[in-house]
Design an enzyme around this catalytic site. Structure first.
Site, mmCIF file in Angstrom:
data_model
loop_
_atom_site.group_PDB
_atom_site.id
_atom_site.type_symbol
_atom_site.label_atom_id
_atom_site.label_comp_id
_atom_site.label_asym_id
_atom_site.label_seq_id
_atom_site.Cartn_x
_atom_site.Cartn_y
_atom_site.Cartn_z
ATOM 1 N N VAL A 130 4.097 -0.699 4.235
ATOM 2 C CA VAL A 130 2.734 -1.134 4.516
ATOM 3 C C VAL A 130 2.283 -2.054 3.360
ATOM 4 O O VAL A 130 2.112 -1.673 2.361
ATOM 5 C CB VAL A 130 1.801 0.188 4.700
ATOM 6 C CG1 VAL A 130 0.353 -0.148 5.105
ATOM 7 C CG2 VAL A 130 2.549 0.960 5.387
ATOM 8 N N GLY A 149 8.586 2.098 7.635
ATOM 9 C CA GLY A 149 8.405 0.586 7.212
ATOM 10 C C GLY A 149 7.621 0.661 5.998
ATOM 11 O O GLY A 149 7.224 1.612 5.514
ATOM 12 N N LEU A 165 0.668 -1.087 0.064
ATOM 13 C CA LEU A 165 -0.065 0.166 -0.140
ATOM 14 C C LEU A 165 0.810 1.129 0.055
ATOM 15 O O LEU A 165 0.352 2.450 -0.327
ATOM 16 C CB LEU A 165 -1.005 -0.077 1.231
ATOM 17 C CG LEU A 165 -1.977 -1.074 1.184
ATOM 18 C CD1 LEU A 165 -2.705 -0.644 2.695
ATOM 19 C CD2 LEU A 165 -2.970 -0.666 0.208
ATOM 20 N N ASP A 206 6.434 13.797 11.519
ATOM 21 C CA ASP A 206 6.586 13.516 9.846
ATOM 22 C C ASP A 206 5.002 13.685 9.529
ATOM 23 O O ASP A 206 4.618 12.929 8.699
ATOM 24 C CB ASP A 206 7.007 12.278 9.481
ATOM 25 C CG ASP A 206 7.185 12.070 8.047
ATOM 26 O OD1 ASP A 206 7.598 12.992 7.460
ATOM 27 O OD2 ASP A 206 7.537 10.849 7.472
ATOM 28 N N GLY A 227 6.996 4.228 4.195
ATOM 29 C CA GLY A 227 7.377 5.332 4.724
ATOM 30 C C GLY A 227 8.639 5.559 5.482
ATOM 31 O O GLY A 227 9.417 4.472 5.082
ATOM 32 N N ALA A 228 8.855 6.304 6.524
ATOM 33 C CA ALA A 228 10.220 6.473 7.008
ATOM 34 C C ALA A 228 10.338 5.438 8.090
ATOM 35 O O ALA A 228 11.594 4.944 8.263
ATOM 36 C CB ALA A 228 10.163 7.770 7.807
ATOM 37 N N LYS A 273 1.708 -2.845 8.787
ATOM 38 C CA LYS A 273 3.215 -2.221 8.605
ATOM 39 C C LYS A 273 4.141 -2.934 9.107
ATOM 40 O O LYS A 273 4.436 -3.203 10.435
ATOM 41 C CB LYS A 273 3.045 -0.775 9.412
ATOM 42 C CG LYS A 273 4.028 -0.059 9.458
ATOM 43 C CD LYS A 273 3.902 1.491 9.726
ATOM 44 C CE LYS A 273 4.368 2.475 8.891
ATOM 45 N NZ LYS A 273 3.755 3.789 8.382
#
Ligand code: NAG
Ligand code: NAG
Ligand code: NAG
Ligand code: NAG
Ligand code: NAG
Ligand code: NAG
Ligand code: NAG
Length: 803
Positions: free
Chosen positions: A525, A523, A517, A638, A520-521, A544
């Site tokens: 998803v 991990g 999906l 973030d 990100g910073a 995640k």
């Protein structure tokens, strides 16, 4: 010889019915003969054979009617018993005493036409389609032309004070909701009738407002006009311009309330359907658009209650239910619609807030008249909130700074390009009652226990002990639904809000981590599906998988999970569970069907201004909660559109919160390892200044600018260099007083100037270089809502450009 006789016999057998049919040619009904339901040979025909009189089958019963015999669908032009169909075998006949009656096989008299002092001795169907009853001197005493139902034929007139009633539906010949009346004041009017009582209600079209008419004439050459008593034409209603020799013609008040002239070529077979479009010469109808012309002070309007009317390409009105509503009776749309959810409760004990509902926007739609509240000079936002919070409000209608509240049932609904109003239909977000699941059951168990305890006080000891044991067993069964202990422990974990997953379980749920999906910073998803268990339906989840953590972070993991598990806010993505097996650190979140704000905001279809306002306020509330209302403060670090997810109702939910600590857990490491995302990062990250919640305020400011302008904070290749960095551009516009340029192609926002300015000011306060200058998120909420004044912010620009 015998064979040829046999042959002749067979031939005769075939010929006789034919003879019979031809023998049926024009004849009159006289005393002694009868027309029988289910026996077409008894029908009367007009001499030309174009019209017939008899019983027509409707469903499984029969209607006594006159119809076009040569048109395949046998269009009915007059009917006698629309509200009371009769069974097969019923008879229409002239009685010895000169009445015309209809009775059933059980000799039950359904209808009777008679005239005092006169006796009908024959019934005759004329070539015009007029059925007349006459006496022995051949004097016409009674005719269907004088007793019309919903139709007029050429040569027929509608006399003063006479009325045509529309039928109930295409196939139901009972009287319906509309009528055409030649009024005693000399006007011809289309009117509504308050079904099921027969009186005229309110007009929605008038042929000759000045009056002076005495009849409506449909003359031989196909003109339909209102005439004065001396014959003068006062108003032409239809002018078919087609000859009655070559075309069948009729005018009818249709069940949809439209008065129409239909023409049908005599020589071409159009398959039984009378054309209604304008390519057929002569077809015509009034009023031009019934959805717009019919506005009532009582009654439902052109369509049923709670529905709305929309004119189809075929010039026929269609009725539809608003979003979230369904037909009361799918077989009878005129009965209207009902909400397909529990309406807003006004019960004080239930205390339902507006946040259980959303507003579905319907452009060019209105339910005019019958507002229960009317406010001038209001913003749409105010209007939306006013309706959401008002348990009486079913729909808010907004146009030109006017906000109208509508209650149920909704009336006069219409949707059309000429309607300027916008309707906001209030719909429940989750279709459930406000009670949390299990709430009622628990109360019940509790009250049972109270009663039993009371009984205990007055019984013998041993019996009481027995009762106690039984009671405990029953209580456990109630509580755990009789599941085994393993299920019980899982249930307990769920009650605590967190579920512990095994790695293999998640491996299966994500189909081997197949559908990504996003990343990100912290991990990657993946989309997963948890099968149903413990009475909970199967559902999607977002899984995640965290990147490898350093050792100290490993220690933090559980503590952090526990902190996240304690959060509970509607603007935060909910953590459902986690996996902490071997080296795997995996988080399982609720799944958000509408992906992230970035796709939405920078994608093809821009969300509406009001949706963006809601999103901005939602993110602000979520952040304020993380900063101030958790047991330990959480700094997100973030904030960016990729981390704002949208649920089914497009409500904003912040994701990835509470994870920053895992990356900065090792205090010896510099914080620069976590630097958020370029463009959203507060300057203190670069300056070795202490990191506080204000870094989130800064990122929120950038996000807010993006929400206002629907563009990314940095856009290469802009012609105007000054426009490349959004914050710079906004600053320039702010100081040059040209904020309208920011929302140039966004009518809704452009029409909401004061808020645009307030939002811009708020954003500029958020992105101040000096963290102490930035407001707290709590303050930001007040600023966005307009609850506190937002002063002119100092210029943050010089600094931004220098990054
Ligand atoms: C039916 O009645 C009409 C009107 O009296 C008369 O002119 C006509 O001749 C009659 N037709 C037959 C077939 O008797
Ligand atoms: C026609 O509609 C009326 C009003 O709803 C209803 O009472 C009647 O039963 C219907 N008749 C038929 C034949 O469906
Ligand atoms: C029918 O009415 C129109 C319009 O008044 C008129 O011009 C025409 O002559 C009439 N036809 C007959 C046959 O009366
Ligand atoms: C016929 O009646 C109308 C309305 O009543 C009137 O205006 C008109 O002058 C009359 N015409 C004649 C010829 O009498
Ligand atoms: C009526 O028909 C004639 C001949 O078909 C045509 O010339 C005339 O323009 C038509 N008039 C209208 C009003 O349609
Ligand atoms: C008008 O109706 C006729 C007959 O029903 C049909 O053949 C024709 O396509 C229709 N024209 C339009 C524009 O809908
Ligand atoms: C919503 O709830 C009502 C009442 O419980 C029910 O009748 C209806 O079918 C539900 N609608 C949907 C879409 O689930």
């Amino acid at each position: 010889m015998a064979a040829s006789y046999l042959f002749l016999g067979l031939l005769l057998l075939h010929v006789i019915p034919l003879l019979h049919v031809t023998a049926q040619s024009p004849k009159n009904l006289t005393s002694g003969s009868a027309i029988t339901a289910g026996d077409p040979t008894t029908h009367l025909l007009s001499p030309s054979g174009e019209f017939a009189f008899g019983f027509q089958m409707i469903g499984s019963a029969f209607l006594l009617a006159v119809w076009f015999e040569r048109i395949p669908d046998k269009t009915v032009v007059w009917s006698a018993n629309g509200n009371k169909l009769v069974p097969r075998g019923s008879k229409a006949q002239l009685t010895k005493d000169g009445r015309f009656v209809v009775d059933t096989p059980k000799s039950e008299e359904i209808l009777s036409f008679s005239q005092p002092g006169a006796a009908f001795v024959y019934a005759s169907l004329q070539d015009t389609g007029n059925l007349v009853l006459g006496n022995s001197d051949h004097v016409e005493l009674w005719s269907t032309f004088d007793q019309p139902t919903d139709t007029l034929l050429p040569t027929q007139v509608l006399a003063m004070s006479a009325t045509l009633y529309a039928r109930y539906s295409e196939t139901n010949y009972s009287r319906g909701r509309f009528a055409l009346s030649m009024q005693a004041d000399g006007t011809l009017k289309l009117m509504t009738t308050p079904f099921p009582i027969d009186y005229l209600y309110q007009d929605y079209w008038t042929a000759n407002p000045d009056g002076g008419g005495s009849q409506l004439v449909f003359n031989q050459t196909g003109q339909v006009y209102v005439a004065a008593s001396n014959g003068t034409v006062l108003a032409i209603v239809f002018s078919s311009n087609t000859s009655t020799n070559e075309f069948y013609q009729r005018v009818v008040v249709d069940h949809d309330g439209i008065f129409r002239l239909y023409v049908y070529p005599k020589t071409t077979n159009l398959g039984g359907r009378w054309p209604t479009n304008w390519t057929t010469p002569g077809s015509a109808s009034v009023p031009p658009n019934i959805c717009l012309s019919l506005v009532l002070w009582a009654g439902s309007g052109p369509c049923g209650f709670n529905s709305y009317c929309i004119m189809g390409e075929d010039q026929r009105p269609k009725c539809e239910c608003p979003s979230g509503y369904v037909w009361l009776d799918p077989d009878d749309e005129s009965k209207g619609c009902r909400p397909d959810f529990m309406p807003h409760s006004c019960d004080k004990n239930k205390a339902e807030g507006g946040d259980m509902f959303k507003l579905v926007e319907m452009a060019n739609t209105d339910w005019p008249r019958l507002d229960y509240e009317y406010f001038r000079d209001q913003t749409e936002d105010w209007c939306r909130r006013a309706c959401l919070e008002d348990c009486m409000c079913a729909v808010a209608v907004y146009a030109d700074s006017v906000c109208m509240k509508k209650k149920m049932p909704l009336t006069n609904g219409r949707k059309d390009y000429n309607v300027r109003e916008k309707s906001l239909v209030k719909v429940r977000i989750l279709n459930s009652t406000a009670d949390p699941p299990g709430y009622q059951q628990k109360t019940k168990v509790f009250s049972t226990m109270t009663i039993v305890s009371f009984a205990l006080l007055s019984g013998s000891v041993s019996f009481n002990l027995l009762l106690l044991v039984v009671m405990l067993i029953i209580w456990r069964k109630f509580r755990y639904g009789g599941k085994d202990t393993k299920a019980n422990s899982q249930l307990t974990e769920e009650i605590n809000g967190m579920r512990l997953f095994s790695y293999s379980e998640l491996w299966k749920a994500t189909n081997q981590f197949k559908e990504e999906l996003g990343r990100g910073a912290f991990g990657m998803v993946y989309k997963g599906f948890l099968p149903s268990s413990l009475g909970r339906e199967g559902h999607n989840v977002a899984v995640k998988v965290l990147y490898k953590l350093n050792e100290s972070a490993e220690l933090e993991f559980k503590r952090e999970i526990s902190a996240i598990s304690q959060t509970n806010h509607k603007n935060l993505v909910r953590l459902l569970g986690y996996c902490n097996e071997d080296r795997h650190r995996i988080l399982v979140y609720e799944y958000m069907s509408n992906s992230c704000l970035a796709n939405f905001l920078f994608g093809d279809s821009r969300p509406s201004w009001y949706m963006r306002i809601e999103i901005a306020q939602g993110v602000a509330r979520g952040l304020a909660y993380l900063h101030d209302e958790c047991s330990t403060q959480m700094i997100h670090c973030d904030i960016k559109p990729q981390n704002i997810l949208l649920d089914d109702a497009l409500k904003a939910k912040i994701s990835d919160f509470g994870l920053a600590k895992l990356l900065v857990a090792d205090q010896t490491q510099t914080l620069t390892e976590l630097r958020g995302t370029k463009g959203y990062v507060a300057p203190e990250w670069f300056r070795n200044l202490p990191i506080s919640a204000k870094v989130d305020v800064y990122s929120f400011g950038v996000l807010l600018l993006e929400l206002i302008c629907c563009r990314k904070n940095y856009k290469a290749g802009k012609e105007e260099e000054a426009e490349m960095i959004l914050a710079d551009w906004v600053c320039d516009c702010f100081h040059e007083n040209t904020l309208n340029m920011l929302v140039e192609d966004d009518q809704e926002a452009a029409g909401d100037q004061r808020r645009v300015e307030r939002f811009v000011r708020t954003a500029l306060w958020c992105i101040q270089e000096d963290p102490s200058q930035r407001p707290t998120m709590k303050k930001v909420i007040l600023m966005l809502e307009g609850a506190v004044p937002v002063p002119v912010p100092p210029d943050p620009c010089s600094f931004i450009s220098s990054i």
